[in-house]
Write an enzyme that holds these catalytic residues in place. Structure first.
Site, PDB file in Angstrom:
ATOM      1  N   ASP A 127     -13.240 -22.890   5.376  1.00  0.00           N
ATOM      2  CA  ASP A 127     -12.770 -22.538   4.030  1.00  0.00           C
ATOM      3  C   ASP A 127     -13.847 -22.822   2.989  1.00  0.00           C
ATOM      4  O   ASP A 127     -13.989 -22.074   2.019  1.00  0.00           O
ATOM      5  CB  ASP A 127     -11.499 -23.321   3.684  1.00  0.00           C
ATOM      6  N   LEU A 143     -20.240 -19.994  13.433  1.00  0.00           N
ATOM      7  CA  LEU A 143     -20.421 -20.689  14.708  1.00  0.00           C
ATOM      8  C   LEU A 143     -20.605 -22.194  14.534  1.00  0.00           C
ATOM      9  O   LEU A 143     -21.304 -22.824  15.338  1.00  0.00           O
ATOM     10  CB  LEU A 143     -21.644 -20.090  15.426  1.00  0.00           C
ATOM     11  N   THR A 155       0.319 -28.781   1.864  1.00  0.00           N
ATOM     12  CA  THR A 155       0.064 -30.205   1.739  1.00  0.00           C
ATOM     13  C   THR A 155      -0.402 -30.673   3.104  1.00  0.00           C
ATOM     14  O   THR A 155       0.282 -30.459   4.111  1.00  0.00           O
ATOM     15  CB  THR A 155       1.351 -30.949   1.344  1.00  0.00           C
ATOM     16  N   GLY A 215     -11.326 -35.160   5.224  1.00  0.00           N
ATOM     17  CA  GLY A 215     -10.435 -34.323   4.426  1.00  0.00           C
ATOM     18  C   GLY A 215     -10.999 -32.934   4.203  1.00  0.00           C
ATOM     19  O   GLY A 215     -12.122 -32.621   4.629  1.00  0.00           O
ATOM     20  N   SER A 243     -13.629 -33.254   0.460  1.00  0.00           N
ATOM     21  CA  SER A 243     -15.013 -33.261   0.939  1.00  0.00           C
ATOM     22  C   SER A 243     -15.840 -32.099   0.392  1.00  0.00           C
ATOM     23  O   SER A 243     -17.014 -31.959   0.726  1.00  0.00           O
ATOM     24  CB  SER A 243     -15.022 -33.212   2.472  1.00  0.00           C
TER      25      SER A 243
END
Ligand code: RIB
Ligand code: NA
Length: 309
Positions: free
Chosen positions: A256, A223, A13, A293, A297
């Site tokens: 991510d 990068l 969270t 976020g 996003s």
């Protein structure tokens, strides 16, 4: 039902404060906004892959608490299979305290909690789904031996493995390199793993080559605004893949978004050159840095140019 991408990894969270700058030790500063979001590197990567159209399953552990139950609903809302998501009363759902400054930079403290209790037993339950998947994606926010075990199972079943050594640890087990079809890290992780400075595209190429020599089939060093560098055992010449310039609002979780997109391309376009997958994954991640976020996003397929598919 068969899945394309399995992620064995973390859920956190995210407790996010937006501030003018990052505080110094012992200092209290006023922030302008606070929000709670769904994060954790594993779940972020899984949700991004799902939003691009991959059939995904998450193997993870959350707490038997409000945050954990909420997180399971979030997976369902994103069409992520939750058959291998378990809840424990022994620890709280993982939490990340995040500070984002006006330049879009961040500082993060994670308390992995329930993530560290994901064990061999849960992995065993997911074994047959994992063995039938196209791609496995792992990171380092759960016990590292579980990540390594997942990579081994995938490899034995000819499932492509993507490993993201984040957050990086200096004494990474050497088998992580050998079990990775793609070993993908950012510049600071590459620095920590190789002990060399990575401040330029050229440096990234050198560090990438060092990582490649440890036994990975391919290495990608990301990068940020400079795109990434791609190296393959079959073609160890570092190849720089530049990216488009955008104005960052919040770069948290951009890596991510890149990883999730890469897994999607690997699963859906297995014969696409890795350079092209990386170029496209960079464009997906570039969308994510332009709003606040992490998962909030991440773009869906419908938000992106048709050329990306
Ligand atoms: O990579 C970004 C993620 O790292 C955040 O969502 C936070 O949960 C931390 O795990
Ligand atoms: Na973002």
């Amino acid at each position: 039902e068969e899945v394309d991408v399995v992620v064995v990894g973390s859920c956190m969270t995210d407790l996010v404060s937006q501030t003018p700058r990052l505080p110094k030790a012992g200092e209290t500063i006023h922030g302008h906004k606070f929000f709670i979001g769904f994060g954790g590197k594993g779940a972020n990567q899984c949700v991004q892959a799902a939003r691009l159209g991959a059939k995904t399953a998450m193997v993870c552990k959350v707490g038997k608490d409000f945050f954990g139950s909420n997180y399971i609903q979030n997976f369902k809302d994103n069409a992520v299979c939750t058959a291998f998501v378990t809840q424990t009363a022994e620890a709280m759902t993982g939490a990340a305290s995040i500070i984002v400054n006006d330049a879009g930079e961040n500082a993060i403290v994670i308390v992995a909690g329930a993530n560290m209790l994901l064990g061999e037993e849960e992995l065993e339950q997911a074994r047959s789904a994992l063995a039938k998947a196209k791609v496995l994606l792992c990171q380092l926010e759960i016990s590292s031996h579980i990540s390594l075990q997942a990579l081994r199972i995938a490899r034995q079943s000819n499932v492509k493995t993507i490993f993201n050594p984040a957050p990086a640890i200096p004494d990474l087990h050497t088998d992580f390199y050998r079990e990775s079809d793609i070993f993908c890290c950012n510049e600071s992780e590459a620095e920590l793993l190789t002990g060399t400075r990575v401040a330029s595209v050229n440096d990234a190429g050198h560090a990438g080559l060092e990582l490649l020599k440890r036994g990975c089939a391919a290495v990608i060093v990301t990068l940020g605004p400079q795109g990434c560098v791609v190296l393959q055992a079959s073609n160890p010449n570092p190849k720089h893949i530049p990216t488009t310039k955008v104005t960052p609002v919040d770069t948290t979780g951009a890596g991510d978004s890149f990883m999730g997109a890469l897994a999607f391309y690997m699963a859906h376009y297995p014969s696409m050159p890795l350079e092209e997958m990386s170029r496209r994954a960079n464009l997906v991640a570039a969308v994510s840095v332009q709003s606040i976020g992490t998962q909030t996003s991440y773009p869906f397929k419908k938000d992106l140019a048709a050329e990306l598919f």
